[in-house]
Write a protein that holds these residues in place. Structure first.
Motif, short mmCIF file in Angstrom:
data_model
loop_
_atom_site.label_atom_id
_atom_site.label_comp_id
_atom_site.label_asym_id
_atom_site.label_seq_id
_atom_site.Cartn_x
_atom_site.Cartn_y
_atom_site.Cartn_z
N HIS A 98 0.86 -1.18 0.00
CA HIS A 98 0.00 0.00 0.00
C HIS A 98 0.89 1.23 0.00
O HIS A 98 1.97 1.24 0.61
CB HIS A 98 -0.91 -0.01 1.23
N LYS A 99 0.47 2.26 -0.68
CA LYS A 99 1.31 3.46 -0.83
C LYS A 99 1.57 4.17 0.49
O LYS A 99 2.62 4.77 0.67
CB LYS A 99 0.65 4.45 -1.80
N THR A 100 0.63 4.14 1.43
CA THR A 100 0.82 4.90 2.66
C THR A 100 0.67 4.09 3.94
O THR A 100 1.17 4.50 4.97
CB THR A 100 -0.19 6.07 2.73
N ASN A 104 -1.31 -2.63 5.61
CA ASN A 104 -2.14 -3.21 4.55
C ASN A 104 -1.33 -3.99 3.51
O ASN A 104 -1.90 -4.55 2.58
CB ASN A 104 -2.93 -2.11 3.83
N ASP A 105 -0.01 -4.03 3.64
CA ASP A 105 0.84 -4.74 2.69
C ASP A 105 0.52 -6.23 2.69
O ASP A 105 0.19 -6.80 3.74
CB ASP A 105 2.32 -4.54 3.01
N LEU A 124 -8.13 -9.04 -0.83
CA LEU A 124 -7.86 -7.62 -1.06
C LEU A 124 -9.18 -6.85 -1.13
O LEU A 124 -9.91 -6.98 -2.10
CB LEU A 124 -7.07 -7.47 -2.35
N GLU A 126 -9.30 -3.35 0.02
CA GLU A 126 -9.05 -1.91 0.01
C GLU A 126 -8.83 -1.40 -1.41
O GLU A 126 -8.12 -2.01 -2.19
CB GLU A 126 -7.81 -1.56 0.86
N GLY A 128 -7.51 1.90 -3.81
CA GLY A 128 -6.47 2.91 -3.70
C GLY A 128 -5.26 2.56 -4.53
O GLY A 128 -5.29 1.69 -5.39
N ARG A 129 -4.17 3.26 -4.25
CA ARG A 129 -2.93 3.07 -5.00
C ARG A 129 -2.07 2.02 -4.30
O ARG A 129 -1.82 2.10 -3.11
CB ARG A 129 -2.19 4.38 -5.11
N TRP A 130 -1.60 1.06 -5.08
CA TRP A 130 -0.77 -0.02 -4.59
C TRP A 130 0.49 -0.12 -5.45
O TRP A 130 0.51 0.27 -6.60
CB TRP A 130 -1.52 -1.35 -4.66
N GLU A 146 2.84 0.42 -10.44
CA GLU A 146 1.79 0.96 -9.58
C GLU A 146 0.44 0.53 -10.11
O GLU A 146 0.23 0.51 -11.32
CB GLU A 146 1.84 2.49 -9.56
#
Length: 160
Positions: A98-100, A104-105, A124, A126, A128-130, A146
């Motif tokens: 996960h980006k932030t 969540n990884d 999975l 969530e 968003g950006r991964w 990405e």
């Protein structure tokens, strides 16, 4: 007769403004010292060396002509790979970062199904950006890209 200063509005208003600033700064200090920021890397030099090693693995995947497509499935994602004949249907390591939010990884070790596709990410939920990283078990090459989830169209991964 004039009221005492402590019975008037304006002195208390003028005292409240700096006190609010002091209270906010103490709360900000508390937040900064009590939470761990996943975006901050402590040993940036080691991280930079690891990035350079990653680049050589990505270049090796490009030399081998390895490509991948990520497709949405009814549950999770499907990975379609263009691999050299010697590496077809081998198990792969797939990392979704996960980006932030590091909590969540996700990491997967997947094998190909009968059609040569790799299925993963059924847990999975969530959006968003991964950051997606694909590599074989021996770490001889790497693809990374990405992703924006949910996938509405096909994402091509060529290592860059």
């Amino acid at each position: 007769m004039q009221q005492a200063w402590y019975k008037q509005f304006w002195p208390w208003f003028l005292i409240a403004l700096p006190m609010a600033a002091v209270t906010a700064s103490l709360y900000t200090f508390y937040l900064a010292s009590s939470t761990n920021n996943d975006m901050v890397v402590e040993s940036y030099y080691k991280k930079g060396k690891a990035i350079n090693a990653d680049l050589s693995l990505i270049e090796h995947a490009e030399q081998l002509g390895i490509k991948a497509k990520v497709l949405p499935a009814s549950q999770g994602l499907v990975l379609s790979m263009d691999l050299p004949e010697a590496q077809k249907n081998q198990p792969l390591k797939i990392e979704l970062a996960h980006k932030t939010l590091a909590q969540n990884d996700r990491s997967y070790v997947v094998t190909a199904d009968a059609s040569g596709r790799y299925r993963f990410g059924d847990d999975l939920n969530e959006n968003g950006r991964w950051f997606l990283r694909i590599s074989p078990m021996d770490d001889s090459w790497r693809l990374q890209e990405e992703l924006q989830l949910p996938l509405y169209n096909v994402e091509h991964i060529d290592g860059k």
